[in-house]
Enzyme design. Structure first.
Site, short mmCIF file in Angstrom:
data_model
loop_
_atom_site.label_atom_id
_atom_site.label_comp_id
_atom_site.label_asym_id
_atom_site.label_seq_id
_atom_site.Cartn_x
_atom_site.Cartn_y
_atom_site.Cartn_z
N TYR A 15 8.43 3.70 5.08
CA TYR A 15 8.76 2.42 4.45
C TYR A 15 9.29 2.61 3.03
CZ TYR A 15 7.13 -0.56 8.15
OH TYR A 15 7.02 -1.21 9.35
N ALA A 73 -2.31 9.84 -6.26
CA ALA A 73 -2.86 8.54 -6.62
C ALA A 73 -4.38 8.47 -6.47
CB ALA A 73 -2.20 7.45 -5.79
N SER A 119 3.71 2.44 -1.48
CA SER A 119 3.95 2.69 -0.06
C SER A 119 3.21 3.95 0.35
CB SER A 119 5.45 2.83 0.20
OG SER A 119 5.67 3.06 1.59
N LEU A 120 1.91 3.95 0.07
CA LEU A 120 1.15 5.16 0.39
C LEU A 120 -0.22 4.80 0.93
CD1 LEU A 120 -1.15 6.01 -2.09
CD2 LEU A 120 1.01 6.00 -3.31
N LEU A 169 2.05 -2.14 1.08
CA LEU A 169 2.16 -2.33 2.53
C LEU A 169 0.79 -2.29 3.17
CD1 LEU A 169 5.15 -0.31 2.12
CD2 LEU A 169 5.29 -2.05 3.89
N TYR A 171 -1.62 -3.58 6.92
CA TYR A 171 -1.54 -3.54 8.38
C TYR A 171 -2.54 -4.55 8.95
CZ TYR A 171 -1.69 -1.61 13.13
OH TYR A 171 -1.66 -1.46 14.49
N TYR A 181 -7.29 2.72 14.67
CA TYR A 181 -7.05 2.65 13.23
C TYR A 181 -8.40 2.72 12.52
CZ TYR A 181 -4.10 1.44 9.20
OH TYR A 181 -3.39 1.46 8.03
N LYS A 189 -7.38 -1.42 4.23
CA LYS A 189 -6.32 -2.43 4.21
C LYS A 189 -6.89 -3.81 3.90
CE LYS A 189 -2.69 0.12 5.05
NZ LYS A 189 -1.84 0.51 3.90
N SER A 246 6.97 6.56 11.05
CA SER A 246 6.93 7.40 9.87
C SER A 246 6.05 8.61 10.16
CB SER A 246 6.33 6.62 8.71
OG SER A 246 4.99 6.31 9.03
N ALA A 248 3.31 9.25 8.60
CA ALA A 248 1.92 8.76 8.62
C ALA A 248 1.59 8.14 9.97
CB ALA A 248 1.69 7.77 7.48
P1 ZID Z 1 4.83 7.70 5.04
O1 ZID Z 1 4.22 8.95 5.54
O2 ZID Z 1 6.31 7.65 4.92
O3 ZID Z 1 4.25 7.26 3.63
C1 ZID Z 1 2.95 7.52 3.19
C2 ZID Z 1 3.08 8.37 1.94
O4 ZID Z 1 1.85 8.43 1.24
C3 ZID Z 1 3.49 9.81 2.22
O5 ZID Z 1 4.69 10.10 1.54
C4 ZID Z 1 2.34 10.63 1.64
O6 ZID Z 1 2.78 11.84 1.08
C5 ZID Z 1 1.82 9.67 0.59
N1 ZID Z 1 0.46 9.93 0.10
C6 ZID Z 1 -0.66 10.16 0.82
N2 ZID Z 1 -1.70 10.36 0.00
C7 ZID Z 1 -1.24 10.24 -1.26
C8 ZID Z 1 -1.83 10.34 -2.56
N3 ZID Z 1 -3.13 10.62 -2.72
N4 ZID Z 1 -1.05 10.17 -3.65
C9 ZID Z 1 0.27 9.91 -3.51
N5 ZID Z 1 0.88 9.79 -2.32
C10 ZID Z 1 0.14 9.96 -1.21
O7 ZID Z 1 4.32 6.56 6.04
P2 ZID Z 1 4.52 4.97 6.07
O8 ZID Z 1 5.87 4.57 5.67
O9 ZID Z 1 4.04 4.59 7.43
O10 ZID Z 1 3.45 4.44 5.03
C11 ZID Z 1 3.77 3.61 3.94
C12 ZID Z 1 2.84 2.42 3.90
O11 ZID Z 1 3.12 1.58 5.02
C13 ZID Z 1 1.35 2.80 4.00
O12 ZID Z 1 0.60 1.96 3.14
C14 ZID Z 1 1.04 2.46 5.45
O13 ZID Z 1 -0.33 2.19 5.67
C15 ZID Z 1 1.90 1.22 5.61
N6 ZID Z 1 2.07 0.82 7.02
C16 ZID Z 1 2.80 1.62 7.86
C17 ZID Z 1 2.88 1.28 9.20
C18 ZID Z 1 3.73 2.07 10.14
O14 ZID Z 1 3.88 1.74 11.31
N7 ZID Z 1 4.41 3.12 9.67
C19 ZID Z 1 2.04 0.24 9.69
C20 ZID Z 1 1.47 -0.65 8.77
C21 ZID Z 1 1.44 -0.31 7.44
C22 ZID Z 1 1.26 0.58 10.89
O15 ZID Z 1 0.49 1.52 10.79
N8 ZID Z 1 1.60 -1.26 14.69
C23 ZID Z 1 1.00 -0.08 14.57
C24 ZID Z 1 0.89 0.54 13.33
C25 ZID Z 1 1.41 -0.09 12.20
C26 ZID Z 1 2.04 -1.31 12.35
C27 ZID Z 1 2.12 -1.88 13.62
#
Ligand code: ZID
Length: 254
Positions: A15, A73, A119-120, A169, A171, A181, A189, A246, A248
């Site tokens: 994201y 963070a 976004s982490l 972001l 969920y 989850y 969350k 993603s 994650a």
């Molecule tokens: P991403 O891996 O691109 O981003 C997460 C980032 O966090 C990575 O770059 C990590 O390196 C970084 N990170 C982890 N720990 C640390 C730290 N201590 N300090 C600094 N950075 C750190 O994944 P993303 O884009 O999925 O995640 C971004 C945000 O979107 C997060 O808050 C997620 O919880 C949120 N989010 C993502 C999704 C999804 O589908 N990708 C959903 C909802 C929220 C979701 O999980 N159905 C099923 C699942 C979902 C939605 C619907």
């Protein structure tokens, strides 16, 4: 133009990257915060042009990232960093990556920002049901996924221009039972949402589509939040995101 800091980009699949592109397309200057252990690979991929295809903006130009900052963070200041992390090879190669030091660096480099994107998330025991989650795993999820936003906001607020905005972001597992989850991530969350005082949820919609294709519908998800709004004229919003493959999301098997 506006200056945005996007925390949580380590590749072009998440994201954070998509939001950065939308902001860049709208004319914002892009600063990125990358988790220290992922910094080298992200920066070298960026340099080697691995992301060039996904840097293309609607007008055909490439998104420019003005600067990439290392960050972790879960640490507010250098005094919070334990010895094993300090001496860890991946961390020792970078400096000023705690939240306070990061914001100080941004302040020295640019003076102020207008937009903060969180976004982490991280939950080391996300694969475990809540009932099998350890205290350590639960608190680690809250620390990385919820308090990280409070810490970033606390530290960035003094250098945010009035009229600025922050977004995180979340969920829907915060509100409903979603098996898989676990590890305290649903609790994390819920805390993030409560802290934001989120009142509206965009259900089942992919926010990348919302931001990229329907800029005005962002109004739907803007919620004015508490102190930051009153004192600093900063909007604090969270978006309940739809599924995106993603790094994650793959890690938790979604
Ligand atoms: P991403 O891996 O691109 O981003 C997460 C980032 O966090 C990575 O770059 C990590 O390196 C970084 N990170 C982890 N720990 C640390 C730290 N201590 N300090 C600094 N950075 C750190 O994944 P993303 O884009 O999925 O995640 C971004 C945000 O979107 C997060 O808050 C997620 O919880 C949120 N989010 C993502 C999704 C999804 O589908 N990708 C959903 C909802 C929220 C979701 O999980 N159905 C099923 C699942 C979902 C939605 C619907």
């Amino acid at each position: 133009g506006k200056r945005a800091f996007i925390a949580g980009i380590a590749d072009d699949n998440g994201y954070g990257w998509a939001i950065a592109k939308s902001l860049a397309a709208a004319g914002a200057e892009i600063l990125v915060g990358t988790w220290v252990p992922a910094l080298n690979i992200f920066e070298s991929s960026l340099r080697r042009g691995k992301f060039d295809e996904s840097r293309v903006l609607p007008d055909g130009s490439l998104m420019e990232i003005t600067k990439v900052y290392p960050m972790d963070a879960v640490f507010d200041g250098p005094e919070d960093v334990p010895e094993d992390i300090k001496t860890n090879k991946r961390y020792a190669g970078s400096s000023n990556w705690t939240v306070k030091e990061l914001v100080e660096s941004v302040k020295q480099d640019f003076g102020s920002i207008d937009i903060l994107v969180h976004s982490l998330a991280n939950g080391p025991e996300v694969a475990k049901p809540l009932l099998e989650t350890s205290r350590f795993g639960y608190l680690a999820a809250i620390s990385a996924s919820s308090y990280s936003f409070i810490s970033l906001l606390q530290n960035f607020l003094p250098i945010m221009n009035p009229g600025g905005a922050t977004i995180s972001l979340t969920y829907i597992a915060a509100e409903r039972t979603i098996p898989g989850y676990g590890g305290g991530m649903s609790s994390a969350k819920a805390a993030l949402e409560s802290d934001t005082r989120m009142q509206l949820t965009v259900l089942g919609l992919n926010i990348v589509d919302i931001i990229c294709m329907h800029p005005h519908s962002c109004v739907l998800i803007q919620v004015l939040a508490f102190e930051a709004g009153r004192k600093h004229k900063i909007r604090v919003n969270t978006i309940s995101a739809g599924p995106l493959r993603s790094r994650a999301a793959k890690a938790i098997g979604f």
